[in-house]
Write a protein that holds these residues in place. Sequence first.
Motif, mmCIF file in Angstrom:
data_model
loop_
_atom_site.group_PDB
_atom_site.id
_atom_site.type_symbol
_atom_site.label_atom_id
_atom_site.label_comp_id
_atom_site.label_asym_id
_atom_site.label_seq_id
_atom_site.Cartn_x
_atom_site.Cartn_y
_atom_site.Cartn_z
ATOM 1 N N TRP A 246 -8.922 -31.135 21.095
ATOM 2 C CA TRP A 246 -7.969 -30.422 21.943
ATOM 3 C C TRP A 246 -8.572 -29.125 22.494
ATOM 4 C CZ3 TRP A 246 -3.849 -32.229 24.187
ATOM 5 C CH2 TRP A 246 -3.137 -33.278 23.615
ATOM 6 N N LYS A 247 -9.432 -28.487 21.708
ATOM 7 C CA LYS A 247 -10.018 -27.225 22.164
ATOM 8 C C LYS A 247 -10.942 -27.439 23.353
ATOM 9 C CE LYS A 247 -9.575 -25.232 17.576
ATOM 10 N NZ LYS A 247 -10.260 -24.902 16.318
ATOM 11 N N SER A 248 -11.659 -28.549 23.358
ATOM 12 C CA SER A 248 -12.528 -28.834 24.505
ATOM 13 C C SER A 248 -11.700 -29.109 25.751
ATOM 14 C CB SER A 248 -13.429 -30.034 24.195
ATOM 15 O OG SER A 248 -12.650 -31.222 24.033
ATOM 16 N N PHE A 249 -10.518 -29.697 25.579
ATOM 17 C CA PHE A 249 -9.646 -29.969 26.723
ATOM 18 C C PHE A 249 -9.108 -28.671 27.314
ATOM 19 C CE2 PHE A 249 -5.659 -30.923 28.806
ATOM 20 C CZ PHE A 249 -5.901 -32.116 29.475
ATOM 21 N N PHE A 250 -8.594 -27.793 26.448
ATOM 22 C CA PHE A 250 -7.975 -26.562 26.945
ATOM 23 C C PHE A 250 -8.991 -25.457 27.252
ATOM 24 C CE2 PHE A 250 -4.213 -28.417 24.816
ATOM 25 C CZ PHE A 250 -3.352 -28.395 25.905
ATOM 26 N N LEU B 83 -18.556 -27.443 27.013
ATOM 27 C CA LEU B 83 -19.698 -27.840 26.179
ATOM 28 C C LEU B 83 -20.165 -26.679 25.306
ATOM 29 C CD1 LEU B 83 -22.614 -30.036 27.423
ATOM 30 C CD2 LEU B 83 -23.105 -27.986 26.117
ATOM 31 N N VAL B 84 -20.293 -25.497 25.902
ATOM 32 C CA VAL B 84 -20.738 -24.327 25.141
ATOM 33 C C VAL B 84 -19.740 -23.977 24.048
ATOM 34 C CG1 VAL B 84 -21.199 -21.846 25.292
ATOM 35 C CG2 VAL B 84 -22.119 -23.387 27.027
ATOM 36 N N LEU B 85 -18.451 -24.003 24.384
ATOM 37 C CA LEU B 85 -17.426 -23.644 23.402
ATOM 38 C C LEU B 85 -17.376 -24.654 22.255
ATOM 39 C CD1 LEU B 85 -15.191 -21.392 23.141
ATOM 40 C CD2 LEU B 85 -13.587 -23.192 23.785
#
Length: 658
Positions: free
Chosen positions: A584-588, A568-570
């Motif tokens: 995809w960035k939230s997944f990895f 969430l923060v990222l």
Amino acid sequence: MRSMDRFGIWVLAILSVIQSSFGFYLPGSYPHKYEVGDYLNVKVNSLTSIETEMPFSYYSLPFCKPSEGIKDSAENLGELLMGDRIENSPYRFKMFKNESEIFLCQTDKLSADSFKLLKKRIDEMYQVNPMLDNLPAIRYTKKDGYVLRWTGYPVGIKVQDVYYVFNHLKFKVLVHKYEEAANVARVMGTGDAAEVIPTIGKKDSDVPGYMVVGFEVVPCSFAHNGESTKKLKMYERYTTPIKCDSTSVSMSVKEGQSIVFSYEVSFEESDIKWPSRWDAYLKMEGSKVHWFSILNSLMVITFLAGIVLVIFLRTVRRDLTRYEELDKEAQAQMNEELSGWKLVVGDVFRAPSNASLLCVMVGDGVQILGMAVVTILFAALGFMSPASRGTLITGMLFFYMILGISAGYVSVRLWRTIGFGDHRGWMSVAWKAACFFPGIAFLILTTLNFLLWGSHSTGAIPFSLFVILLLLWFCISVPLTLIGGYFGAKAPHIEFPVRTNQIPREIPAQKYPSWLLVLGTGTLPFGTLFIELFFIMSSIWMGRVYYVFGFLFVVLILLVVVCAEVSLVLTYMHLCVEDYKWWWKSFFASGSVAIYIFIYSINYLVFDLKSLSGPVSATLYLGYSLFMVLAIMLATGTVGFLSSFWFVHYLFSSVKLD
């Protein structure tokens, strides 16, 4: 008051689950009443070694064979997958009858191949694993003033380039007087349960009997007189006294020489009750370390929760409150002066690249995460006793297949949401969800199985079991996944709160590569579990019993919370710099913890499994580790993605931007 009551209930529930890790469990089988003089038959499991991690059959070495022939005990699916092969043995006792100098057999003269194989197994530190009444044999040793507890005993030992075999066993059986009240309904059955369930109203119920509550072994190397044993038959008394001294060895192994095996047994009445007979195996050591692991996780969560609160309360809420207080003209003017995450309003829900693969991985992650939560919860509550060998693996497989319906539902519904409600292609997505992770697992396990077959290890999965697994996959798991996909196709898709522009917005150049930040965030989830990970790895590869599932369940919940907060923060950070490719960035962001777990696995191989010998053993270790981290990546990545999806949907539905 209601909120405080709910909080108290949750605290009590968590503490009760943790408390279950301090020895609460269902003993595993019904107590068997043995009358004085009844025969007790010892069984043997596969030979195991921490050097090779490849189990072999007990009778692959020149040991005594039972007169009635070798018979396999009833095995479940989990036992077969773990490489356990439980067989009968020639060792037998009479209840409460002490015996000594019992001759077992004299083997044939060792051939060159048998001698070479026996030396190899001694060099590789293979252990013999006897069992009595479903209890593994315990061996106690002393080192530096500490008493160490082991299960099983070594095949032999090498002293100054001379090989010695442990050919005399000193058994001690701890018994407790049979109590009718021990037959309670909370006891779970095993493969042996059918033959030991007491009959109600049995005529001889008043006859005094005993239950086996402990089984200990002391291995000795004793040089018998081969000439004096030629006329002896199995179970006859040896002609001269045998002094069992575990601190010295005398039976050296030589080619062309036979080996004489013998044993002795003593019975001792114990205060240990039936439900507590596994405490010696499950005695938790280092509980402070487990508590430190939980406190460490709580500190990470508190740190991340503070950042999340700052984002929601000070930044997002401030912007939304200020926007809602303006009139329509001021809102329109503010829309023209958008900045930060508000600039990507027309692109934030743009379909990601390889959308079908993302949907499949999220669906499989939900399935794996659900399996882990349910299995660990059942184990923490005591429904998967170590006495019921293989039940943990069998339970994991069962829950994974049943939860295939959730994988199909989530993957197809997410696919329709990304496609703005389009039904086309849902069947393909459901099929991919049913075959993606199981297909990779079969590929890895088949490759490793060929290595085990080539080494003639009992750890190799039999071909018939491969067929059974394929049938379970295609006859149960795949149909359930397709059914879940059907319901996902019928369910209404999630409406996006804002429209997506036809022309994608250009993402400004960033100072640092965004993927570098994504990979770096995996260190925080890893920090919550690396302490518990050591105990799990030791249980898998060092043959230690792991049964603190109460702690493991709490650590799993904390891991889920950390993964959600990190992702969430990222995601918010990327939106603030106008990077709308968050899918995809939230997944990895959370799934990258698998990279650090794999690095830790390599570190464990190098520094903790230094005795692991041969490229085959190292390949097996790395193959199983790769399989494990793939499952962890899918589960943790799914948690991160779903939390970020909820956050982005909530954020942009709270304010109407054109």
